[in-house]
Design a protein around this motif. Structure first.
Motif, PDB file in Angstrom:
ATOM      1  N   GLY A  59       0.830  -1.190   0.000  1.00  0.00           N
ATOM      2  CA  GLY A  59       0.000   0.000   0.000  1.00  0.00           C
ATOM      3  C   GLY A  59       0.866   1.241   0.000  1.00  0.00           C
ATOM      4  N   VAL A  60       0.365   2.301   0.605  1.00  0.00           N
ATOM      5  CA  VAL A  60       1.081   3.566   0.650  1.00  0.00           C
ATOM      6  C   VAL A  60       1.348   3.950   2.097  1.00  0.00           C
ATOM      7  CG1 VAL A  60       0.992   6.011   0.064  1.00  0.00           C
ATOM      8  CG2 VAL A  60       0.048   4.334  -1.520  1.00  0.00           C
ATOM      9  N   LEU A  61       2.594   4.223   2.397  1.00  0.00           N
ATOM     10  CA  LEU A  61       3.005   4.684   3.720  1.00  0.00           C
ATOM     11  C   LEU A  61       3.149   6.203   3.639  1.00  0.00           C
ATOM     12  CD1 LEU A  61       4.028   3.584   6.521  1.00  0.00           C
ATOM     13  CD2 LEU A  61       6.316   3.767   5.559  1.00  0.00           C
ATOM     14  N   LYS A  62       2.415   6.923   4.485  1.00  0.00           N
ATOM     15  CA  LYS A  62       2.422   8.382   4.440  1.00  0.00           C
ATOM     16  C   LYS A  62       3.267   8.939   5.585  1.00  0.00           C
ATOM     17  CE  LYS A  62      -2.115   8.584   2.347  1.00  0.00           C
ATOM     18  NZ  LYS A  62      -3.490   9.077   2.461  1.00  0.00           N
ATOM     19  N   ILE A  63       4.337   9.644   5.207  1.00  0.00           N
ATOM     20  CA  ILE A  63       5.233  10.297   6.160  1.00  0.00           C
ATOM     21  C   ILE A  63       5.095  11.804   5.944  1.00  0.00           C
ATOM     22  CG2 ILE A  63       7.609  10.561   6.950  1.00  0.00           C
ATOM     23  CD1 ILE A  63       6.654   7.705   7.313  1.00  0.00           C
ATOM     24  N   GLU A  64       4.698  12.520   6.990  1.00  0.00           N
ATOM     25  CA  GLU A  64       4.485  13.961   6.880  1.00  0.00           C
ATOM     26  C   GLU A  64       5.747  14.733   7.259  1.00  0.00           C
ATOM     27  OE1 GLU A  64       1.234  14.806   9.483  1.00  0.00           O
ATOM     28  OE2 GLU A  64      -0.242  13.948   8.116  1.00  0.00           O
ATOM     29  N   LEU A  65       5.997  15.820   6.521  1.00  0.00           N
ATOM     30  CA  LEU A  65       7.100  16.730   6.819  1.00  0.00           C
ATOM     31  C   LEU A  65       6.522  18.012   7.409  1.00  0.00           C
ATOM     32  CD1 LEU A  65      10.141  17.413   6.619  1.00  0.00           C
ATOM     33  CD2 LEU A  65       9.637  18.430   4.382  1.00  0.00           C
ATOM     34  N   TRP A  66       7.036  18.386   8.574  1.00  0.00           N
ATOM     35  CA  TRP A  66       6.589  19.584   9.282  1.00  0.00           C
ATOM     36  C   TRP A  66       7.751  20.524   9.512  1.00  0.00           C
ATOM     37  CZ3 TRP A  66       1.613  20.669  11.278  1.00  0.00           C
ATOM     38  CH2 TRP A  66       0.663  19.675  11.032  1.00  0.00           C
ATOM     39  N   GLU A  67       7.436  21.824   9.628  1.00  0.00           N
ATOM     40  CA  GLU A  67       8.421  22.853   9.929  1.00  0.00           C
ATOM     41  C   GLU A  67       8.041  23.465  11.266  1.00  0.00           C
ATOM     42  OE1 GLU A  67      11.187  25.911   9.939  1.00  0.00           O
ATOM     43  OE2 GLU A  67       9.076  26.417   9.974  1.00  0.00           O
ATOM     44  N   TYR A  68       8.966  23.427  12.205  1.00  0.00           N
ATOM     45  CA  TYR A  68       8.733  23.893  13.569  1.00  0.00           C
ATOM     46  C   TYR A  68       8.730  25.422  13.622  1.00  0.00           C
ATOM     47  CZ  TYR A  68       9.466  24.497  18.590  1.00  0.00           C
ATOM     48  OH  TYR A  68       9.359  24.875  19.897  1.00  0.00           O
ATOM     49  N   ASP A  69       7.756  25.979  14.330  1.00  0.00           N
ATOM     50  CA  ASP A  69       7.694  27.418  14.567  1.00  0.00           C
ATOM     51  C   ASP A  69       7.543  27.656  16.055  1.00  0.00           C
ATOM     52  OD1 ASP A  69       7.935  28.680  12.024  1.00  0.00           O
ATOM     53  OD2 ASP A  69       5.939  27.964  11.516  1.00  0.00           O
ATOM     54  N   LEU A  70       8.396  28.490  16.596  1.00  0.00           N
ATOM     55  CA  LEU A  70       8.394  28.770  18.029  1.00  0.00           C
ATOM     56  C   LEU A  70       7.208  29.630  18.447  1.00  0.00           C
ATOM     57  CD1 LEU A  70       9.884  28.489  20.737  1.00  0.00           C
ATOM     58  CD2 LEU A  70      11.195  30.517  20.116  1.00  0.00           C
ATOM     59  N   THR A  71       6.863  30.630  17.650  1.00  0.00           N
ATOM     60  CA  THR A  71       5.855  31.606  18.073  1.00  0.00           C
ATOM     61  C   THR A  71       4.470  31.393  17.481  1.00  0.00           C
ATOM     62  OG1 THR A  71       6.523  33.087  16.285  1.00  0.00           O
ATOM     63  CG2 THR A  71       7.584  33.390  18.441  1.00  0.00           C
ATOM     64  N   LYS A  72       4.340  30.499  16.513  1.00  0.00           N
ATOM     65  CA  LYS A  72       3.021  30.246  15.928  1.00  0.00           C
ATOM     66  C   LYS A  72       2.864  28.760  15.658  1.00  0.00           C
ATOM     67  CE  LYS A  72       4.665  31.346  11.323  1.00  0.00           C
ATOM     68  NZ  LYS A  72       4.420  31.951  10.065  1.00  0.00           N
ATOM     69  N   LYS A  73       1.778  28.394  15.034  1.00  0.00           N
ATOM     70  CA  LYS A  73       1.490  26.981  14.736  1.00  0.00           C
ATOM     71  C   LYS A  73       2.525  26.414  13.757  1.00  0.00           C
ATOM     72  CE  LYS A  73      -2.241  24.125  12.999  1.00  0.00           C
ATOM     73  NZ  LYS A  73      -3.518  24.108  12.337  1.00  0.00           N
ATOM     74  N   ASN A  74       2.967  25.179  14.003  1.00  0.00           N
ATOM     75  CA  ASN A  74       3.896  24.504  13.097  1.00  0.00           C
ATOM     76  C   ASN A  74       3.272  24.373  11.715  1.00  0.00           C
ATOM     77  OD1 ASN A  74       5.707  24.163  15.201  1.00  0.00           O
ATOM     78  ND2 ASN A  74       4.943  22.142  15.719  1.00  0.00           N
ATOM     79  N   ASP A  75       4.118  24.375  10.679  1.00  0.00           N
ATOM     80  CA  ASP A  75       3.639  24.288   9.300  1.00  0.00           C
ATOM     81  C   ASP A  75       3.776  22.870   8.757  1.00  0.00           C
ATOM     82  OD1 ASP A  75       3.128  27.063   9.148  1.00  0.00           O
ATOM     83  OD2 ASP A  75       5.224  27.460   8.648  1.00  0.00           O
ATOM     84  N   HIS A  76       2.674  22.329   8.249  1.00  0.00           N
ATOM     85  CA  HIS A  76       2.701  21.041   7.560  1.00  0.00           C
ATOM     86  C   HIS A  76       3.120  21.321   6.125  1.00  0.00           C
ATOM     87  CE1 HIS A  76       0.303  17.372   5.907  1.00  0.00           C
ATOM     88  NE2 HIS A  76       1.598  17.158   5.929  1.00  0.00           N
ATOM     89  N   LEU A  77       4.369  20.985   5.784  1.00  0.00           N
ATOM     90  CA  LEU A  77       4.905  21.300   4.465  1.00  0.00           C
ATOM     91  C   LEU A  77       4.400  20.361   3.388  1.00  0.00           C
ATOM     92  CD1 LEU A  77       8.611  22.151   5.355  1.00  0.00           C
ATOM     93  CD2 LEU A  77       6.642  23.687   5.189  1.00  0.00           C
ATOM     94  N   GLY A  78       4.097  19.124   3.759  1.00  0.00           N
ATOM     95  CA  GLY A  78       3.630  18.159   2.776  1.00  0.00           C
ATOM     96  C   GLY A  78       3.809  16.736   3.272  1.00  0.00           C
ATOM     97  N   THR A  79       3.540  15.798   2.364  1.00  0.00           N
ATOM     98  CA  THR A  79       3.577  14.381   2.714  1.00  0.00           C
ATOM     99  C   THR A  79       4.368  13.603   1.669  1.00  0.00           C
ATOM    100  OG1 THR A  79       1.404  14.584   3.757  1.00  0.00           O
ATOM    101  CG2 THR A  79       2.138  12.358   3.226  1.00  0.00           C
ATOM    102  N   PHE A  80       5.176  12.671   2.139  1.00  0.00           N
ATOM    103  CA  PHE A  80       5.850  11.714   1.267  1.00  0.00           C
ATOM    104  C   PHE A  80       4.951  10.481   1.186  1.00  0.00           C
ATOM    105  CE2 PHE A  80       9.345  14.093   3.268  1.00  0.00           C
ATOM    106  CZ  PHE A  80      10.018  14.546   2.144  1.00  0.00           C
ATOM    107  N   HIS A  81       4.644  10.023  -0.026  1.00  0.00           N
ATOM    108  CA  HIS A  81       3.811   8.837  -0.225  1.00  0.00           C
ATOM    109  C   HIS A  81       4.712   7.689  -0.689  1.00  0.00           C
ATOM    110  CE1 HIS A  81       0.933  12.195  -0.605  1.00  0.00           C
ATOM    111  NE2 HIS A  81       0.140  11.364   0.037  1.00  0.00           N
ATOM    112  N   LEU A  82       5.108   6.832   0.232  1.00  0.00           N
ATOM    113  CA  LEU A  82       6.001   5.720  -0.080  1.00  0.00           C
ATOM    114  C   LEU A  82       5.162   4.523  -0.516  1.00  0.00           C
ATOM    115  CD1 LEU A  82       8.426   5.992   2.975  1.00  0.00           C
ATOM    116  CD2 LEU A  82       8.349   7.360   0.893  1.00  0.00           C
TER     117      LEU A  82
END
Length: 115
Positions: A59-82
Motif C-alpha cells: 500500500g502507501v506509507l504516508k510520512i508527513e514533513l513539518w516545519e517547527y515554529d516557536l511563536t506560531k502553529k507549526n507548518d505542515h509542508l507536505g507528505t511523502f507517499h512511499l
C-alpha cells in the motif's frame, strides 16, 4: 513483514530564507528527530535519518514533513507517499506539498524496502 528504512532527507528548496527546522510525523506521532524538537536544514543539505518502520501490507506509507515554529502553529509542508510493493530496493520520493502556500518547497526522502 516488510520493513521500510528511511535513510535520509534532502532539501532542495526550503520554506524559510534561512534554515528550515524540520521534523517527520507518522500516524500523528513525531518519529524524527528523536532527541530534538527539530533538525535544521538548508538548500542542498542532506540529513541522515536511519529510521526503521515495519509495515503490515502493501500500500502507501504516508510520512508527513513539518516545519517547527516557536511563536506560531507549526507548518505542515507536505507528505511523502512511499509505495510499498513486492519488490525490495532503494527509492527516492519527492514531497507532495500540503497546500499552494508551500508549493515552492522541495524535499526528497531516500528510503529502502526490505522484505
Amino acid at each position: 513483514m516488510p520493513t521500510v528504512i528511511i535513510s535520509s532527507i534532502i532539501c532542495e528548496v526550503p520554506q524559510e530564507s534561512d534554515k528550515d527546522e524540520i521534523f517527520l510525523m507518522f500516524k500523528s506521532k513525531k518519529i524524527w528527530p528523536k532527541a530534538q524538537k527539530f533538525h535544521k536544514i538548508d538548500v542542498d543539505e542532506r540529513a541522515p535519518i536511519n529510521l526503521k518502520v515495519q509495515v503490515k501490507a502493501k500500500g502507501v506509507l504516508k510520512i508527513e514533513l513539518w516545519e517547527y515554529d516557536l511563536t506560531k502553529k507549526n507548518d505542515h509542508l507536505g507528505t511523502f507517499h512511499l509505495k510499498i510493493g513486492n519488490e525490495p530496493g532503494e527509492f527516492s520520493e519527492m514531497l507532495d506539498p500540503y497546500s499552494s502556500e508551500f508549493s515552492e518547497v522541495s524535499y526528497f526522502l531516500n528510503w529502502k524496502l526490505v522484505l
